[in-house]
Design a protein around this motif. Structure first.
Motif, PDB file in Angstrom:
ATOM      1  N   GLU A 244       0.841  -1.197   0.000  1.00 53.36           N
ATOM      2  CA  GLU A 244       0.000   0.000   0.000  1.00 53.36           C
ATOM      3  C   GLU A 244       0.875   1.245   0.000  1.00 53.36           C
ATOM      4  N   THR A 245       0.555   2.174  -0.876  1.00 52.44           N
ATOM      5  CA  THR A 245       1.262   3.447  -0.903  1.00 52.44           C
ATOM      6  C   THR A 245       0.806   4.305   0.271  1.00 52.44           C
ATOM      7  N   ILE A 246       1.767   4.922   0.939  1.00 51.77           N
ATOM      8  CA  ILE A 246       1.480   5.848   2.038  1.00 51.77           C
ATOM      9  C   ILE A 246       1.802   7.252   1.536  1.00 51.77           C
ATOM     10  N   ASN A 247       0.796   8.100   1.486  1.00 49.95           N
ATOM     11  CA  ASN A 247       0.934   9.444   0.934  1.00 49.95           C
ATOM     12  C   ASN A 247       1.794  10.338   1.834  1.00 49.95           C
ATOM     13  N   ILE A 248       2.708  11.072   1.220  1.00 50.91           N
ATOM     14  CA  ILE A 248       3.542  12.023   1.963  1.00 50.91           C
ATOM     15  C   ILE A 248       3.317  13.465   1.507  1.00 50.91           C
ATOM     16  N   ALA A 249       2.483  13.652   0.491  1.00 54.86           N
ATOM     17  CA  ALA A 249       2.336  14.977  -0.139  1.00 54.86           C
ATOM     18  C   ALA A 249       1.715  16.021   0.772  1.00 54.86           C
ATOM     19  N   ASP A 250       0.887  15.602   1.701  1.00 58.37           N
ATOM     20  CA  ASP A 250       0.171  16.585   2.513  1.00 58.37           C
ATOM     21  C   ASP A 250       0.759  16.760   3.914  1.00 58.37           C
ATOM     22  N   LEU A 251       1.974  16.286   4.133  1.00 60.43           N
ATOM     23  CA  LEU A 251       2.609  16.460   5.437  1.00 60.43           C
ATOM     24  C   LEU A 251       3.203  17.867   5.551  1.00 60.43           C
ATOM     25  N   PRO A 252       2.777  18.647   6.545  1.00 57.99           N
ATOM     26  CA  PRO A 252       3.433  19.943   6.752  1.00 57.99           C
ATOM     27  C   PRO A 252       4.907  19.727   7.079  1.00 57.99           C
ATOM     28  N   LEU A 253       5.729  20.711   6.770  1.00 62.05           N
ATOM     29  CA  LEU A 253       7.151  20.608   7.088  1.00 62.05           C
ATOM     30  C   LEU A 253       7.326  20.311   8.572  1.00 62.05           C
ATOM     31  N   TYR A 254       8.247  19.385   8.866  1.00 64.24           N
ATOM     32  CA  TYR A 254       8.498  19.040  10.258  1.00 64.24           C
ATOM     33  C   TYR A 254       8.974  20.268  11.014  1.00 64.24           C
TER      34      TYR A 254
ATOM     35  N   GLU B 182       0.251  18.424  17.532  1.00 69.09           N
ATOM     36  CA  GLU B 182       0.839  18.144  16.232  1.00 69.09           C
ATOM     37  C   GLU B 182      -0.247  18.209  15.158  1.00 69.09           C
ATOM     38  N   PRO B 183       0.135  18.471  13.914  1.00 67.96           N
ATOM     39  CA  PRO B 183      -0.846  18.449  12.833  1.00 67.96           C
ATOM     40  C   PRO B 183      -1.493  17.068  12.732  1.00 67.96           C
ATOM     41  N   GLU B 184      -2.762  17.028  12.423  1.00 62.58           N
ATOM     42  CA  GLU B 184      -3.476  15.759  12.304  1.00 62.58           C
ATOM     43  C   GLU B 184      -2.816  14.845  11.265  1.00 62.58           C
ATOM     44  N   ASN B 185      -2.285  15.437  10.190  1.00 59.92           N
ATOM     45  CA  ASN B 185      -1.623  14.649   9.147  1.00 59.92           C
ATOM     46  C   ASN B 185      -0.432  13.871   9.697  1.00 59.92           C
ATOM     47  N   TYR B 186       0.254  14.451  10.684  1.00 66.86           N
ATOM     48  CA  TYR B 186       1.377  13.757  11.310  1.00 66.86           C
ATOM     49  C   TYR B 186       0.894  12.469  11.970  1.00 66.86           C
ATOM     50  N   SER B 187      -0.168  12.599  12.758  1.00 63.72           N
ATOM     51  CA  SER B 187      -0.693  11.430  13.493  1.00 63.72           C
ATOM     52  C   SER B 187      -1.138  10.333  12.540  1.00 63.72           C
TER      53      SER B 187
ATOM     54  N   ALA C  92      12.716  16.828  -1.120  1.00 65.44           N
ATOM     55  CA  ALA C  92      12.403  17.420   0.184  1.00 65.44           C
ATOM     56  C   ALA C  92      11.215  16.730   0.849  1.00 65.44           C
ATOM     57  N   ALA C  93      10.216  16.354   0.070  1.00 69.77           N
ATOM     58  CA  ALA C  93       9.030  15.704   0.647  1.00 69.77           C
ATOM     59  C   ALA C  93       9.396  14.380   1.313  1.00 69.77           C
ATOM     60  N   LEU C  94      10.312  13.635   0.724  1.00 73.77           N
ATOM     61  CA  LEU C  94      10.735  12.363   1.313  1.00 73.77           C
ATOM     62  C   LEU C  94      11.527  12.598   2.594  1.00 73.77           C
ATOM     63  N   LYS C  95      12.456  13.526   2.565  1.00 72.56           N
ATOM     64  CA  LYS C  95      13.227  13.839   3.780  1.00 72.56           C
ATOM     65  C   LYS C  95      12.289  14.293   4.882  1.00 72.56           C
ATOM     66  N   ASN C  96      11.298  15.095   4.541  1.00 70.92           N
ATOM     67  CA  ASN C  96      10.328  15.558   5.527  1.00 70.92           C
ATOM     68  C   ASN C  96       9.566  14.376   6.138  1.00 70.92           C
ATOM     69  N   ALA C  97       9.167  13.420   5.302  1.00 69.01           N
ATOM     70  CA  ALA C  97       8.444  12.241   5.804  1.00 69.01           C
ATOM     71  C   ALA C  97       9.316  11.441   6.773  1.00 69.01           C
ATOM     72  N   LEU C  98      10.601  11.310   6.456  1.00 70.30           N
ATOM     73  CA  LEU C  98      11.513  10.620   7.372  1.00 70.30           C
ATOM     74  C   LEU C  98      11.568  11.340   8.712  1.00 70.30           C
ATOM     75  N   ASP C  99      11.659  12.671   8.663  1.00 75.27           N
ATOM     76  CA  ASP C  99      11.724  13.460   9.895  1.00 75.27           C
ATOM     77  C   ASP C  99      10.428  13.358  10.700  1.00 75.27           C
ATOM     78  N   VAL C 100       9.295  13.485  10.036  1.00 73.57           N
ATOM     79  CA  VAL C 100       8.000  13.405  10.722  1.00 73.57           C
ATOM     80  C   VAL C 100       7.855  12.041  11.404  1.00 73.57           C
ATOM     81  N   GLY C 101       8.257  10.970  10.720  1.00 78.23           N
ATOM     82  CA  GLY C 101       8.111   9.636  11.286  1.00 78.23           C
ATOM     83  C   GLY C 101       9.097   9.310  12.391  1.00 78.23           C
ATOM     84  N   SER C 102      10.189  10.055  12.483  1.00 79.59           N
ATOM     85  CA  SER C 102      11.214   9.739  13.477  1.00 79.59           C
ATOM     86  C   SER C 102      11.123  10.601  14.729  1.00 79.59           C
ATOM     87  N   ARG C 103      10.186  11.475  14.784  1.00 80.42           N
ATOM     88  CA  ARG C 103      10.058  12.404  15.905  1.00 80.42           C
ATOM     89  C   ARG C 103       8.712  12.248  16.590  1.00 80.42           C
TER      90      ARG C 103
END
Length: 185
Positions: free
Chosen positions: A37-47, A56-61, A86-97
């Motif tokens: 399943e693809t997990i969307n990262i396009a709508d994640l606000p910058l970490y 936290e933003p609901e999208n993060y949760s 940048a969107a991928l790096k942001n997703a890594l940061d959001v998921g690790s914090r």
């Protein structure tokens, strides 16, 4: 036997991204006993670390819960300026914090990179692997997948038409799933 659930993170957020087409191809080749399943990262606000101490933003949760529920992760990334988008790096940061709550921790992963040039995303692939090491994600080392001139791989319907690449990706997916099964409880 419960199906093993694998998430796919597509590094490009472009509507007609080649990385998305690669993900769609892999999903179409999902072996029995697994779901992809693809997990969307396009709508994640910058970490922003301020979110760690406030609401936290609901999208993060939502994103963190989706990643946490997966048994493994496939990353499919283009190369931007010899690195990941940048969107991928942001997703890594959001998921690790926040610190100590890394949803990537211990998840076996697989990296596929591509580019519209002959360099095939080599820089992005290896930059991503540096982050994955820090995030404690065991990565499949072989086969390495670098797809050059990826714009030539698809027809007007977005279907993968390079038969040798289709076979290679299908076999590589099986190799990854075998690798991942060693880490999935």
């Amino acid at each position: 036997m419960q199906k093993k659930s694998i998430g796919i993170i597509v590094g490009s957020i472009r509507k007609d991204a080649y990385t998305k087409k690669i993900a769609d191809f892999l999903i179409s080749k999902t072996p029995e006993g697994h779901t992809l399943e693809t997990i969307n990262i396009a709508d994640l606000p910058l970490y922003n670390q301020d979110y760690d101490e406030t609401d936290e933003p609901e999208n993060y949760s939502i994103f963190r819960k989706k990643v946490k529920a997966k048994d493994g992760i496939i990353f499919i990334t283009p190369e931007h300026n010899r690195s990941v988008p940048a969107a991928l790096k942001n997703a890594l940061d959001v998921g690790s914090r926040p610190y100590g709550k890394n949803v990537w921790d211990g998840k076996p992963c697989f990296v596929i990179s591509s580019s519209v040039s002959g360099i095939s995303g080599f820089g992005a692939n290896h930059h991503l692997r540096q982050s994955l090491t820090f995030l404690n994600m065991p990565a499949l080392q072989q086969p390495e997948i670098y797809l050059p001139n990826v714009q030539d791989y698809f027809n007007d319907k977005g279907e993968l038409i390079k038969e040798d690449t289709a076979s290679f990706l299908t076999e590589s997916l099986k190799t990854y799933l075998d690798f991942a099964s060693k880490f999935i409880k």
